[in-house]
Design a protein around this motif. Structure first.
Motif, PDB file in Angstrom:
ATOM      1  N   GLU A 145       0.807  -1.225   0.000  1.00 14.91           N
ATOM      2  CA  GLU A 145       0.000   0.000   0.000  1.00 14.91           C
ATOM      3  C   GLU A 145       0.841   1.278   0.000  1.00 14.91           C
ATOM      4  O   GLU A 145       0.326   2.365  -0.247  1.00 14.91           O
ATOM      5  CB  GLU A 145      -0.949  -0.006   1.207  1.00 14.91           C
ATOM      6  CG  GLU A 145      -2.012  -1.100   1.109  1.00 14.91           C
ATOM      7  CD  GLU A 145      -2.993  -1.057   2.271  1.00 14.91           C
ATOM      8  OE1 GLU A 145      -2.780  -0.231   3.189  1.00 14.91           O
ATOM      9  OE2 GLU A 145      -3.965  -1.845   2.261  1.00 14.91           O
ATOM     10  N   ARG A 146       2.129   1.152   0.294  1.00 17.99           N
ATOM     11  CA  ARG A 146       3.000   2.334   0.296  1.00 17.99           C
ATOM     12  C   ARG A 146       3.417   2.740  -1.125  1.00 17.99           C
ATOM     13  O   ARG A 146       3.922   3.840  -1.334  1.00 17.99           O
ATOM     14  CB  ARG A 146       4.252   2.065   1.129  1.00 17.99           C
ATOM     15  CG  ARG A 146       3.981   1.811   2.609  1.00 17.99           C
ATOM     16  CD  ARG A 146       5.271   1.404   3.302  1.00 17.99           C
ATOM     17  NE  ARG A 146       5.818   0.172   2.738  1.00 17.99           N
ATOM     18  CZ  ARG A 146       7.067  -0.246   2.929  1.00 17.99           C
ATOM     19  NH1 ARG A 146       7.905   0.473   3.671  1.00 17.99           N
ATOM     20  NH2 ARG A 146       7.468  -1.388   2.404  1.00 17.99           N
TER      21      ARG A 146
ATOM     22  N   ALA B  60       9.774  10.534  -5.165  1.00 18.90           N
ATOM     23  CA  ALA B  60       9.177  10.654  -3.828  1.00 18.90           C
ATOM     24  C   ALA B  60       8.363  11.933  -3.701  1.00 18.90           C
ATOM     25  O   ALA B  60       7.298  11.950  -3.079  1.00 18.90           O
ATOM     26  CB  ALA B  60      10.280  10.627  -2.767  1.00 18.90           C
ATOM     27  N   HIS B  61       8.853  13.013  -4.331  1.00 20.09           N
ATOM     28  CA  HIS B  61       8.139  14.297  -4.293  1.00 20.09           C
ATOM     29  C   HIS B  61       7.012  14.346  -5.335  1.00 20.09           C
ATOM     30  O   HIS B  61       6.127  15.201  -5.241  1.00 20.09           O
ATOM     31  CB  HIS B  61       9.109  15.443  -4.556  1.00 20.09           C
ATOM     32  CG  HIS B  61       9.959  15.813  -3.378  1.00 20.09           C
ATOM     33  ND1 HIS B  61       9.545  16.697  -2.410  1.00 20.09           N
ATOM     34  CD2 HIS B  61      11.197  15.405  -3.009  1.00 20.09           C
ATOM     35  CE1 HIS B  61      10.500  16.832  -1.502  1.00 20.09           C
ATOM     36  NE2 HIS B  61      11.511  16.059  -1.833  1.00 20.09           N
TER      37      HIS B  61
ATOM     38  N   PRO C 298       9.519   6.024   1.565  1.00 18.19           N
ATOM     39  CA  PRO C 298      10.228   4.754   1.331  1.00 18.19           C
ATOM     40  C   PRO C 298      10.992   4.751  -0.002  1.00 18.19           C
ATOM     41  O   PRO C 298      11.777   3.843  -0.256  1.00 18.19           O
ATOM     42  CB  PRO C 298       9.103   3.708   1.329  1.00 18.19           C
ATOM     43  CG  PRO C 298       7.875   4.484   0.985  1.00 18.19           C
ATOM     44  CD  PRO C 298       8.055   5.836   1.588  1.00 18.19           C
ATOM     45  N   TYR C 299      10.758   5.788  -0.825  1.00 14.50           N
ATOM     46  CA  TYR C 299      11.504   5.922  -2.076  1.00 14.50           C
ATOM     47  C   TYR C 299      12.793   6.739  -1.887  1.00 14.50           C
ATOM     48  O   TYR C 299      13.604   6.828  -2.801  1.00 14.50           O
ATOM     49  CB  TYR C 299      10.646   6.619  -3.137  1.00 14.50           C
ATOM     50  CG  TYR C 299       9.487   5.786  -3.635  1.00 14.50           C
ATOM     51  CD1 TYR C 299       9.688   4.746  -4.538  1.00 14.50           C
ATOM     52  CD2 TYR C 299       8.184   6.040  -3.216  1.00 14.50           C
ATOM     53  CE1 TYR C 299       8.627   3.984  -5.008  1.00 14.50           C
ATOM     54  CE2 TYR C 299       7.112   5.287  -3.676  1.00 14.50           C
ATOM     55  CZ  TYR C 299       7.337   4.259  -4.569  1.00 14.50           C
ATOM     56  OH  TYR C 299       6.297   3.502  -5.035  1.00 14.50           O
TER      57      TYR C 299
ATOM     58  N   GLY D 247      19.374   0.292   0.996  1.00 18.11           N
ATOM     59  CA  GLY D 247      18.742  -0.825   0.303  1.00 18.11           C
ATOM     60  C   GLY D 247      17.954  -0.389  -0.920  1.00 18.11           C
ATOM     61  O   GLY D 247      17.923   0.789  -1.278  1.00 18.11           O
ATOM     62  N   ILE D 248      17.311  -1.345  -1.555  1.00 15.85           N
ATOM     63  CA  ILE D 248      16.515  -1.085  -2.753  1.00 15.85           C
ATOM     64  C   ILE D 248      15.162  -0.514  -2.332  1.00 15.85           C
ATOM     65  O   ILE D 248      14.537  -1.025  -1.395  1.00 15.85           O
ATOM     66  CB  ILE D 248      16.322  -2.383  -3.560  1.00 15.85           C
ATOM     67  CG1 ILE D 248      17.686  -2.940  -3.993  1.00 15.85           C
ATOM     68  CG2 ILE D 248      15.442  -2.138  -4.788  1.00 15.85           C
ATOM     69  CD1 ILE D 248      17.620  -4.298  -4.651  1.00 15.85           C
ATOM     70  N   PRO D 249      14.691   0.544  -2.984  1.00 13.84           N
ATOM     71  CA  PRO D 249      13.386   1.133  -2.632  1.00 13.84           C
ATOM     72  C   PRO D 249      12.254   0.113  -2.772  1.00 13.84           C
ATOM     73  O   PRO D 249      12.441  -0.977  -3.316  1.00 13.84           O
ATOM     74  CB  PRO D 249      13.231   2.282  -3.627  1.00 13.84           C
ATOM     75  CG  PRO D 249      14.600   2.566  -4.109  1.00 13.84           C
ATOM     76  CD  PRO D 249      15.342   1.268  -4.066  1.00 13.84           C
TER      77      PRO D 249
END
Length: 375
Positions: A196-197, A295-296, A313-314, A321-323
């Protein structure tokens, strides 16, 4: 010894010297002749080898092949990029030779688009096809999605070309029940897309290419699944690499999208991929600007320190780590690079204003590059 004897002795000595000089001259002539013959043979062998090498490169990769390979030539592609695309698809043997060959023949006017080419075609056949442009049958609907576009941009294109509204498209690509059905249908899709993110569940999976439809107004499902099928076909070409990879398909598509956002040139895709892998090995934050823009939700001409504060989280500056998912929809070259990173020790890279990418192993070296090129 009498004077006469001395004269005879001198004459004998002269004759001996003349014989020896004659023998030496004969040996020298033989050596020179042998060297000349060797040089002639060497030049002949070199010329023969060069002739057959050139002949082999110009000939079809596989004259018996009847397989048609889908190839996309992006708008604005240089001869170098076209050569790399053809080599990556196994259609020519050497991309560098292709570049020099079209310069030698003064070939230009290559047309962007989607082509179906075969390994049974000669290099000249491919050059002719790429200059003529793609020959399409009559389609009721055609549109092109460039590499690296965000999903909302793709939805806008579909909305502009069809009678489907943005609202209807958005509802479909976020419909959990529909997405679960897609996961059961396509091997490239996993439960990861249900996080969901994620901004968009299908981000990264709608392959950039030209799409043609016989129907004037295909359904949203037909359009989306045609694009997903294309992605599955492309990813399937690298099944062995995926099997050997330590990362999941979702993580690979995420890395591919980062590479797509960072690299302009094919050779840099593999080097940048290597940098990302090196950072992941030591649990170092990836710190790549395209993830900040994503992310923005807006593109920046230059990423500023104030942009890095976003809690997302991006955000690869804040979280190692990997997004959690792809940040655009990558092309085949970036997908391949994500699976085949170049092996090196670099941890940093910087692209200057001319698009040249500079790599470094240490932070100090990276700072020196920044001072040199940022100003």
């Amino acid at each position: 010894m009498t004077t006469e004897d001395k004269q005879k002795q001198k004459q004998e000595i002269r004759k001996q010297l003349l014989r020896e000089r004659g023998e030496e001259a004969s040996i020298v002539r033989k050596i020179v002749t042998a060297c000349l013959l060797l040089l002639i043979i060497a030049f002949g062998v070199t010329g023969y080898s060069a002739y057959h090498y050139i002949k082999g490169v110009l000939e079809p990769v596989d004259v018996t092949s009847d397989e048609l390979i889908d190839v996309h030539i992006p708008i604005g592609s240089t001869g170098t990029r076209i050569g790399n695309i053809l080599e990556e698809n196994g259609l020519i043997k050497n991309a560098s030779f292709f570049r020099y060959y079209i310069k030698y023949k003064n070939e230009s006017g290559f047309q962007a688009g989607d082509y179906q080419l075969s390994k049974s075609m000669t290099m000249d056949d491919m050059i002719a096809a790429l200059k003529e442009g793609t020959v399409y049958q009559e389609y009721a609907l055609s549109f092109t999605i460039p590499e690296g576009r965000w999903l909302e941009s793709i939805l806008n294109t579909i909305s502009e070309e069809t009678n489907h509204t943005i609202e209807a498209l958005t509802e479909k690509v976020t419909d959990r029940e529909y997405l679960e059905g897609l996961i059961s249908k396509y091997s490239i899709l996993t439960e990861d897309i249900l996080d969901e993110r994620l901004r968009w569940p299908l981000e990264g999976y709608l392959f950039p290419a030209r799409y043609d439809f016989v129907e004037e107004n295909p359904s949203i499902e037909d359009i989306l699944e045609t694009m997903l099928k294309r992605t599955e076909q492309i990813v399937g070409k690298y099944f062995e690499d995926l099997e050997e990879s330590e990362y999941t398909i979702h993580e690979i598509m995420t890395l591919a999208s980062i590479i797509e956002g960072e690299a302009q040139r094919t050779e840099d895709r593999y080097k940048i991929s290597g940098v990302l892998y090196n950072r992941l090995k030591i649990n170092m934050a990836l710190q790549v600007d395209p993830t900040i823009a994503y992310a923005h939700g807006q593109h920046f001409s230059r990423t500023l320190y104030e942009h890095l504060d976003i809690d997302s989280p991006y955000n690869t500056y804040r979280y190692a780590g990997i997004p959690i998912g792809p940040i655009n929809n990558p092309g085949e070259a970036s997908i391949k690079a994500a699976l085949q990173p170049e092996d090196h020790k670099n941890l940093y890279f910087y692209a200057d204003s001319e698009g040249n990418v500079h790599y470094s192993e240490t932070f100090q070296q990276h700072q020196e590059i920044l001072r040199k090129y940022r100003n």
